[in-house]
Design an enzyme around this catalytic site. Structure first.
Site, PDB file in Angstrom:
ATOM      1  N   VAL A  51      -0.124  43.982 -18.510  1.00 36.87           N
ATOM      2  CA  VAL A  51       1.006  44.928 -18.478  1.00 36.87           C
ATOM      3  C   VAL A  51       2.292  44.207 -18.104  1.00 36.87           C
ATOM      4  CG1 VAL A  51       1.926  47.035 -17.440  1.00 36.87           C
ATOM      5  CG2 VAL A  51      -0.544  46.802 -17.782  1.00 36.87           C
ATOM      6  N   VAL A 102      -0.377  32.824 -25.450  1.00 33.61           N
ATOM      7  CA  VAL A 102      -0.662  32.958 -24.013  1.00 33.61           C
ATOM      8  C   VAL A 102      -1.654  31.882 -23.546  1.00 33.61           C
ATOM      9  CG1 VAL A 102      -1.395  34.538 -22.181  1.00 33.61           C
ATOM     10  CG2 VAL A 102      -0.230  35.436 -24.187  1.00 33.61           C
ATOM     11  N   LYS A 121      -0.598  49.899 -22.244  1.00 34.62           N
ATOM     12  CA  LYS A 121      -0.107  49.472 -20.926  1.00 34.62           C
ATOM     13  C   LYS A 121       0.110  50.679 -20.009  1.00 34.62           C
ATOM     14  CE  LYS A 121       2.096  45.474 -23.075  1.00 34.62           C
ATOM     15  NZ  LYS A 121       3.302  45.021 -23.767  1.00 34.62           N
ATOM     16  N   ALA A 148     -11.989  27.269 -25.619  1.00 41.05           N
ATOM     17  CA  ALA A 148     -12.604  27.713 -26.875  1.00 41.05           C
ATOM     18  C   ALA A 148     -11.489  28.182 -27.794  1.00 41.05           C
ATOM     19  CB  ALA A 148     -13.601  28.845 -26.626  1.00 41.05           C
TER      20      ALA A 148
HETATM   21  N1  HSE Z   1       3.602  42.576 -28.055  1.00 41.04           N
HETATM   22  C1  HSE Z   1       3.802  42.706 -26.657  1.00 41.04           C
HETATM   23  C2  HSE Z   1       5.262  43.028 -26.411  1.00 41.04           C
HETATM   24  C3  HSE Z   1       3.424  41.419 -25.982  1.00 41.04           C
HETATM   25  O1  HSE Z   1       6.080  42.835 -27.298  1.00 41.04           O
HETATM   26  O2  HSE Z   1       5.596  43.479 -25.327  1.00 41.04           O
HETATM   27  C4  HSE Z   1       3.237  41.558 -24.509  1.00 41.04           C
HETATM   28  O3  HSE Z   1       2.242  42.460 -24.185  1.00 41.04           O
END
Ligand code: HSE
Length: 434
Positions: A130, A14, A203, A43
């Site tokens: 989310v 990300v 989430k 960082a």
């Molecule tokens: N591991 C999470 C998924 C990544 O597969 O949805 C996104 O939050």
């Protein structure tokens, strides 16, 4: 303000995606914000081969970054909820705004973090936490603000959905698909978070809080994973007209709020049952709007970065513009509206469905094909039905590849002029939307 200075903590999937999107879309983002968003420092312990940070200063110490006086916004993308918590609280104490994609952090420590941010007058934004790239936080918190939310249900773990889809469609083994999800950067550092429903519960906890206005209570969520599902169950469900999906459900009842993640049979014709692969979807039911559905990529480098950058734009609006212009009516600053022309339909490009009524004679198909090929129109598929008894005409159905509309207009005129073609050619535009 000439620019908003951002520090990115973490250069993994990300973090790398966020850096790349900020760089690639710098001009478009500046048009939206009214000033540039500049990455002043990164960082990271390791470099990311998918991300060229160029001359951007890099430190291995995230705490050095959160104390850098030049930085306005700290982007926390290191994951986990121990160092990340410390880091975010320190950033807030230093008066910095925070953007994070960290669902575990928000679900578990969000109450504390938001309280500290309120005290210090800074923003903590978490859209990417989310459903990856789907702006579902914004949709519920702002778009549905006029509703009393009744319930929501979602496929909110891309890895789990990817595994279930591959098992069902291709009969692949669980472990094999999980390995692929890890290689693609979808899975959590600890993949049991995905397959045991912990990630989805993080989430769901967040969604329930913004839907119902309750404190974050991850420890109260019921969580059941997909590891116990068998192919036999998947097949029986299928025979009954259902699909099995790993669903997060939050529902308001007279007695309290249901908060649960578990495998669920859904009628095969429901939209949610047809959300496949790494895609996520969240259905939200409000008393005024009824049911609404939000769909998109729930994980991955740039889809998640899309949500991180949207949060940065929100924070930058708050920092860089006067309050009355924080969200411009068209989403762009008035002075930056572009003078790009609207294209006439003849200059637009599409694929086309054509239905031609032809006489049942040798050589008609060859004439049709040559009219199209002379105009550089490529046929994707063709189907000819049997002659209808009454008029002896043969319906000929063609789908073309994408082409400029002018060429299709021209071809249709030529087709309609053929002695062996009867009536008008029916034309419908086709968009694959992929
Ligand atoms: N591991 C999470 C998924 C990544 O597969 O949805 C996104 O939050």
């Amino acid at each position: 303000m000439n620019s908003v200075k951002v520090g990115i903590c973490g250069l993994g999937t990300v973090g790398g995606g966020t850096f790349n999107v900020l760089k690639r879309n710098a001009e478009e983002i500046a048009r939206r914000v009214g000033c540039s968003i500049e990455v002043a420092q990164v960082a990271a312990r390791d470099t990311n081969p998918k991300c060229d940070t160029g001359a951007t200063p890099i430190t291995a110490d995230v705490f050095e970054l959160v104390s850098n006086p030049d930085i306005d916004v700290v982007v926390e993308l290191i994951g986990g909820d121990t160092i990340a918590r410390e880091l975010v609280l320190k950033a807030i104490d230093n008066g910095k705004h925070v953007v994070t994609a960290n669902k575990a952090l928000i679900a578990v420590h969000g109450n504390e973090i938001f309280a500290r941010a309120r005290e210090k007058g800074v923003i903590v934004a978490y859209e990417a936490a989310v459903a990856g790239g789907i702006p579902v936080i914004k949709a519920i918190r702002e778009g549905l603000a006029g509703n009393r939310i009744n319930w929501l249900a979602g496929i909110i773990n891309g890895t789990g959905n990817f595994i279930l889809t591959e098992m069902r469609e291709k009969g692949r083994a669980f472990g094999d698909v999980l390995k692929e999800a890890q290689d693609l950067g979808y899975a959590e550092a600890d993949p049991t978070f995905d397959v045991e429903g912990i990630d989805a519960a993080h989430k769901l906890t967040i969604l329930a809080s913004i839907a119902f206005g309750i404190p974050l209570q991850f420890d109260k969520a019921y969580t059941e994973g997909i590891t116990q599902l068998t192919t036999a169950d998947v097949n029986y469900a299928e025979a009954l007209g259902y699909r099995i999906k790993h669903l997060g459900v939050a529902r308001r009842t007279g007695r309290g709020i249901e908060l649960r993640v578990h495998p669920t049979l859904i009628p095969a014709d429901r939209l949610l049952a047809n959300v496949n692969g790494v895609m996520n979807a969240v259905m939200v039911n409000g008393d005024a709007v009824g049911s609404t559905l939000y769909y998109g990529a729930g994980a991955g480098m740039e889809p998640t970065a899309s949500a991180v950058v949207a949060d940065l734009v929100d924070v930058a609006h708050a920092l860089a513009t006067s309050p009355e212009y924080r969200v411009p009516a068209l989403g762009f600053q008035d002075a930056a509206l572009s003078a790009h022309p609207i294209l006439p339909i003849a200059d637009c490009e599409s694929a086309y469905y054509l239905r031609i009524q032809a006489k049942d004679r040798p050589g008609v198909l060859a004439q049709v094909a040559s009219i199209l090929s002379e105009r550089g129109i490529n046929i994707e598929s063709i189907m000819q039905k049997e002659a209808e008894e009454q008029d002896g005409l043969v319906p000929m159905i063609l789908v073309t590849h994408r082409v400029q509309e002018q060429r299709i207009d021209d071809a249709i005129s030529a087709l309609e002029a053929l002695a062996d073609i009867s009536g008008n050619v029916v034309r419908i535009r086709v968009e694959q939307l992929n």
